[in-house]
Design a protein around this motif. Structure first.
Motif, PDB file in Angstrom:
ATOM      1  N   MET A 201      48.260 -22.958 -33.496  1.00 31.76           N
ATOM      2  CA  MET A 201      48.156 -23.901 -32.425  1.00 31.76           C
ATOM      3  C   MET A 201      48.090 -23.211 -31.057  1.00 31.76           C
ATOM      4  SD  MET A 201      51.113 -26.559 -33.908  1.00 31.76           S
ATOM      5  CE  MET A 201      50.861 -27.023 -35.625  1.00 31.76           C
ATOM      6  N   VAL A 202      46.737 -23.398 -30.482  1.00 29.43           N
ATOM      7  CA  VAL A 202      46.342 -22.366 -29.443  1.00 29.43           C
ATOM      8  C   VAL A 202      46.038 -23.043 -28.159  1.00 29.43           C
ATOM      9  CG1 VAL A 202      44.790 -20.756 -28.563  1.00 29.43           C
ATOM     10  CG2 VAL A 202      45.480 -20.854 -30.952  1.00 29.43           C
ATOM     11  N   PRO A 203      46.541 -23.100 -27.076  1.00 30.35           N
ATOM     12  CA  PRO A 203      46.197 -23.651 -25.686  1.00 30.35           C
ATOM     13  C   PRO A 203      44.797 -23.179 -25.438  1.00 30.35           C
ATOM     14  CG  PRO A 203      47.930 -21.847 -25.213  1.00 30.35           C
ATOM     15  CD  PRO A 203      47.684 -22.193 -26.619  1.00 30.35           C
ATOM     16  N   VAL A 204      43.941 -24.281 -25.048  1.00 35.43           N
ATOM     17  CA  VAL A 204      42.424 -23.935 -24.668  1.00 35.43           C
ATOM     18  C   VAL A 204      42.060 -24.273 -23.211  1.00 35.43           C
ATOM     19  CG1 VAL A 204      41.774 -23.666 -27.134  1.00 35.43           C
ATOM     20  CG2 VAL A 204      41.751 -26.061 -25.912  1.00 35.43           C
ATOM     21  N   ASP A 205      42.965 -24.636 -22.400  1.00 33.68           N
ATOM     22  CA  ASP A 205      42.924 -25.206 -21.077  1.00 33.68           C
ATOM     23  C   ASP A 205      41.818 -24.234 -20.173  1.00 33.68           C
ATOM     24  OD1 ASP A 205      44.839 -23.386 -19.604  1.00 33.68           O
ATOM     25  OD2 ASP A 205      45.909 -24.312 -21.149  1.00 33.68           O
ATOM     26  N   SER A 211      43.151 -17.576 -19.582  1.00 30.65           N
ATOM     27  CA  SER A 211      41.729 -17.516 -19.384  1.00 30.65           C
ATOM     28  C   SER A 211      41.215 -17.621 -21.154  1.00 30.65           C
ATOM     29  CB  SER A 211      40.957 -16.479 -18.802  1.00 30.65           C
ATOM     30  OG  SER A 211      41.114 -15.199 -19.770  1.00 30.65           O
ATOM     31  N   HIS A 212      39.923 -18.151 -21.133  1.00 31.48           N
ATOM     32  CA  HIS A 212      39.459 -18.311 -22.527  1.00 31.48           C
ATOM     33  C   HIS A 212      39.161 -16.843 -23.083  1.00 31.48           C
ATOM     34  CE1 HIS A 212      37.872 -22.678 -22.356  1.00 31.48           C
ATOM     35  NE2 HIS A 212      39.050 -22.526 -22.743  1.00 31.48           N
ATOM     36  N   THR A 213      38.945 -15.862 -22.051  1.00 30.26           N
ATOM     37  CA  THR A 213      38.695 -14.532 -22.485  1.00 30.26           C
ATOM     38  C   THR A 213      40.043 -14.017 -23.270  1.00 30.26           C
ATOM     39  OG1 THR A 213      37.016 -14.165 -20.826  1.00 30.26           O
ATOM     40  CG2 THR A 213      37.983 -12.266 -21.925  1.00 30.26           C
ATOM     41  N   LEU A 237      36.190 -27.077 -24.057  1.00 32.67           N
ATOM     42  CA  LEU A 237      36.448 -26.801 -25.416  1.00 32.67           C
ATOM     43  C   LEU A 237      35.234 -25.933 -25.873  1.00 32.67           C
ATOM     44  CD1 LEU A 237      38.441 -26.316 -27.730  1.00 32.67           C
ATOM     45  CD2 LEU A 237      37.361 -28.534 -28.859  1.00 32.67           C
ATOM     46  N   SER A 238      33.928 -26.237 -25.700  1.00 33.09           N
ATOM     47  CA  SER A 238      32.854 -25.717 -26.150  1.00 33.09           C
ATOM     48  C   SER A 238      32.891 -24.058 -25.774  1.00 33.09           C
ATOM     49  CB  SER A 238      31.681 -26.386 -25.737  1.00 33.09           C
ATOM     50  OG  SER A 238      31.391 -26.349 -24.345  1.00 33.09           O
ATOM     51  N   SER A 239      33.179 -23.782 -24.527  1.00 34.61           N
ATOM     52  CA  SER A 239      33.229 -22.427 -24.136  1.00 34.61           C
ATOM     53  C   SER A 239      34.372 -21.665 -24.958  1.00 34.61           C
ATOM     54  CB  SER A 239      33.975 -22.383 -22.626  1.00 34.61           C
ATOM     55  OG  SER A 239      34.233 -21.039 -22.169  1.00 34.61           O
TER      56      SER A 239
END
Length: 277
Positions: A201-205, A211-213, A237-239
């Motif tokens: 389970m991963v935070p994707v904010d 960061s997403h990176t 989320l698409s990013s």
């Protein structure tokens, strides 16, 4: 054929020869732990049945189905084959959560914990200690073993050591992890302490945590069969999905939950987006 994982620890003798405290010697066996390749003299291998030309034994591939449902923000509810319910990052008010048997918490914001949990909850596992020492959980509740790996957390701009915990739930031959409110990239020692994660389970904010990176780098290294997004605020989320790359499939599910077993893990790593995430 579904994907199965096996871990070979060539350093078994090294581990057995290492000194252990009385507490460590009493800890339950973890089927999910592995040794990081960066440790001296240790070889770490992740082999699939195809690599070994072996067929998995269905009788040894799980002892039942686990239910996982999204309850809001960073709270997922895990129900074990034995009927034990676990709520992650439990705050006492978000989501439609009945009184769980076990709750885990992190203290980044009030939406991730409560200081007054329901007295009927049998096990309240906080990801931090009030005295600043690392939280250390090794709990067996019926058919699930729960442990944690501490990470640091931002506190008024500075980093507070061991203020967050990654919780790992070992049940029905599955290794399920919740990254909590992760504020920094993981080091090799963290990956070694975490071990294998079939579901994470991963935070994707994209910024309130990492960061997403940075977060996709962690998720790609974990190579879990199922990735469950959570803490969806800020960046789209698409990013995150795009940055995960073609090796990860994406499945948008029109339901708040699903059931899974070791036998039914997807062959291709999959980002599973439940309704409400």
């Amino acid at each position: 054929m579904h994907r199965f994982k096996a871990f070979i620890l060539v350093a078994a003798a090294f581990l057995l020869a290492s000194p252990a405290s009385a507490q460590e010697s009493q800890r339950p066996f973890s089927q999910c732990l592995a040794v990081a390749q960066s440790l001296p003299g240790v070889t770490y291998a992740n082999l699939t049945p195809e690599d070994l030309d072996l067929k998995p034994d269905p009788a040894a591939a799980g002892t039942g189905e686990v239910e996982i449902s999204f309850a809001g923000h960073s709270t997922y509810v895990i129900t074990t084959p034995g009927g034990i319910t676990i709520a992650t990052d439990y705050n006492g008010w978000a989501g439609n959560v009945a009184v769980p048997d076990v709750v885990t918490m992190n203290k980044a914001h009030s939406s991730h914990f409560t200081l007054s949990p329901d007295e009927r909850i049998g096990h309240v596992l906080r990801g931090w200690n009030f005295d600043g020492t690392p939280a250390d959980h090794d709990v067996v509740v019926d058919d699930v073993y729960i442990r944690n790996v501490t990470t640091d957390i931002r506190n008024f701009g500075a980093m507070e050591p061991d203020g967050n915990s990654i919780f790992i739930f070992e049940v029905a031959d599955l290794c399920i992890g919740h990254l909590g409110h992760l504020h920094h990239p993981l080091e090799d020692r963290h990956f070694a302490q975490i071990g294998r994660l079939d579901i994470v389970m991963v935070p994707v904010d994209g910024g309130l945590t990492l960061s997403h990176t940075a977060m996709t780098g962690i998720a790609q290294r974990l190579q879990s069969s199922i990735l469950l997004p959570m803490h969806r605020r800020g960046a789209p989320l698409s990013s995150f999905i795009e940055m995960m790359g073609d090796k990860f499939a994406t499945d948008f599910v029109n339901d708040t939950g699903f059931t899974i077993s070791a036998r039914t893990l997807p062959r291709q790593p999959t980002i599973l987006v439940l309704r409400g995430v």
